[in-house]
Design a protein around this motif. Sequence first.
Motif, mmCIF file in Angstrom:
data_model
loop_
_atom_site.group_PDB
_atom_site.id
_atom_site.type_symbol
_atom_site.label_atom_id
_atom_site.label_comp_id
_atom_site.label_asym_id
_atom_site.label_seq_id
_atom_site.Cartn_x
_atom_site.Cartn_y
_atom_site.Cartn_z
ATOM 1 N N MET A 1 18.189 21.024 8.116
ATOM 2 C CA MET A 1 18.681 21.408 6.749
ATOM 3 C C MET A 1 19.080 23.354 7.199
ATOM 4 S SD MET A 1 18.946 20.078 4.089
ATOM 5 C CE MET A 1 18.779 17.901 3.708
ATOM 6 N N ASP A 2 18.856 23.236 8.475
ATOM 7 C CA ASP A 2 19.056 24.678 8.592
ATOM 8 C C ASP A 2 20.251 24.728 9.576
ATOM 9 O OD1 ASP A 2 16.448 25.751 8.265
ATOM 10 O OD2 ASP A 2 15.623 25.559 10.949
ATOM 11 N N GLN A 3 20.678 23.919 9.958
ATOM 12 C CA GLN A 3 22.096 23.668 10.330
ATOM 13 C C GLN A 3 23.071 23.424 8.977
ATOM 14 O OE1 GLN A 3 23.609 19.675 12.527
ATOM 15 N NE2 GLN A 3 25.555 20.356 12.510
ATOM 16 N N ALA A 4 22.849 22.526 7.940
ATOM 17 C CA ALA A 4 23.364 23.054 7.035
ATOM 18 C C ALA A 4 23.188 24.101 6.301
ATOM 19 C CB ALA A 4 22.965 21.767 5.696
ATOM 20 N N ARG A 5 22.442 25.112 6.247
ATOM 21 C CA ARG A 5 22.069 26.628 5.825
ATOM 22 C C ARG A 5 23.023 27.041 6.466
ATOM 23 N NH1 ARG A 5 18.005 28.392 2.437
ATOM 24 N NH2 ARG A 5 16.881 26.505 2.533
ATOM 25 N N ARG A 6 23.270 27.166 7.585
ATOM 26 C CA ARG A 6 24.355 27.715 8.972
ATOM 27 C C ARG A 6 25.781 27.377 8.643
ATOM 28 N NH1 ARG A 6 20.017 27.151 12.438
ATOM 29 N NH2 ARG A 6 21.721 24.997 13.263
ATOM 30 N N ARG A 7 26.025 26.451 8.339
ATOM 31 C CA ARG A 7 27.423 25.586 8.343
ATOM 32 C C ARG A 7 27.666 26.271 6.765
ATOM 33 N NH1 ARG A 7 27.473 19.780 8.212
ATOM 34 N NH2 ARG A 7 26.853 20.254 10.067
ATOM 35 N N LEU A 8 27.056 26.210 5.769
ATOM 36 C CA LEU A 8 27.204 27.324 4.538
ATOM 37 C C LEU A 8 27.498 28.134 4.269
ATOM 38 C CD1 LEU A 8 24.942 25.005 1.963
ATOM 39 C CD2 LEU A 8 27.439 24.480 2.390
ATOM 40 N N GLU A 9 26.306 28.888 5.303
ATOM 41 C CA GLU A 9 26.593 30.136 5.100
ATOM 42 C C GLU A 9 27.809 30.913 5.792
ATOM 43 O OE1 GLU A 9 26.041 34.455 5.248
ATOM 44 O OE2 GLU A 9 24.494 32.531 3.683
ATOM 45 N N SER A 10 28.400 30.549 6.844
ATOM 46 C CA SER A 10 29.367 30.454 7.839
ATOM 47 C C SER A 10 30.677 30.278 6.274
ATOM 48 C CB SER A 10 29.375 29.710 8.897
ATOM 49 O OG SER A 10 30.506 29.558 9.522
ATOM 50 N N GLU A 11 30.886 29.129 5.768
ATOM 51 C CA GLU A 11 31.748 28.672 4.963
ATOM 52 C C GLU A 11 31.909 30.106 3.970
ATOM 53 O OE1 GLU A 11 34.976 26.570 3.885
ATOM 54 O OE2 GLU A 11 33.588 26.171 5.264
ATOM 55 N N ARG A 12 30.472 30.243 3.432
ATOM 56 C CA ARG A 12 30.859 31.736 2.656
ATOM 57 C C ARG A 12 31.518 33.136 3.193
ATOM 58 N NH1 ARG A 12 28.154 35.918 0.261
ATOM 59 N NH2 ARG A 12 26.818 36.339 2.347
#
Length: 116
Positions: free
Chosen positions: A1-12
Amino acid sequence: MDQARRRLESERERTLAHLASLSNDYAGVVAASRDSNADDEHDPEGATIAFERSQIGALVRQAQQRLEEIVAAVDRVEAGTYGTCETCGGAIGEARLEVRPTAATCIRCAEAATRR
């Protein structure tokens, strides 16, 4: 889930930068029309100015919708449901989440929804 969170933060971050750029573009179009003597109804260039404002406004709305999708995806990460299809309850493939980190449905359910 950390990878998902990083991916979403980058997208944001990308979406916020895009939204800021669009806001600057919009302000530029508005300033240019204010500096000119353009009358959208009577000036041949007026339609172009109105069209540009409309186009940029639509892109701003899309970026804002994208931010809402990102917030919803982060909420799913926090709830532990990220990567689970909201329609069928099955897993959303990692490849789909990599390409579309805000995906809330699996490919099968997304395709079914577009056929409706």
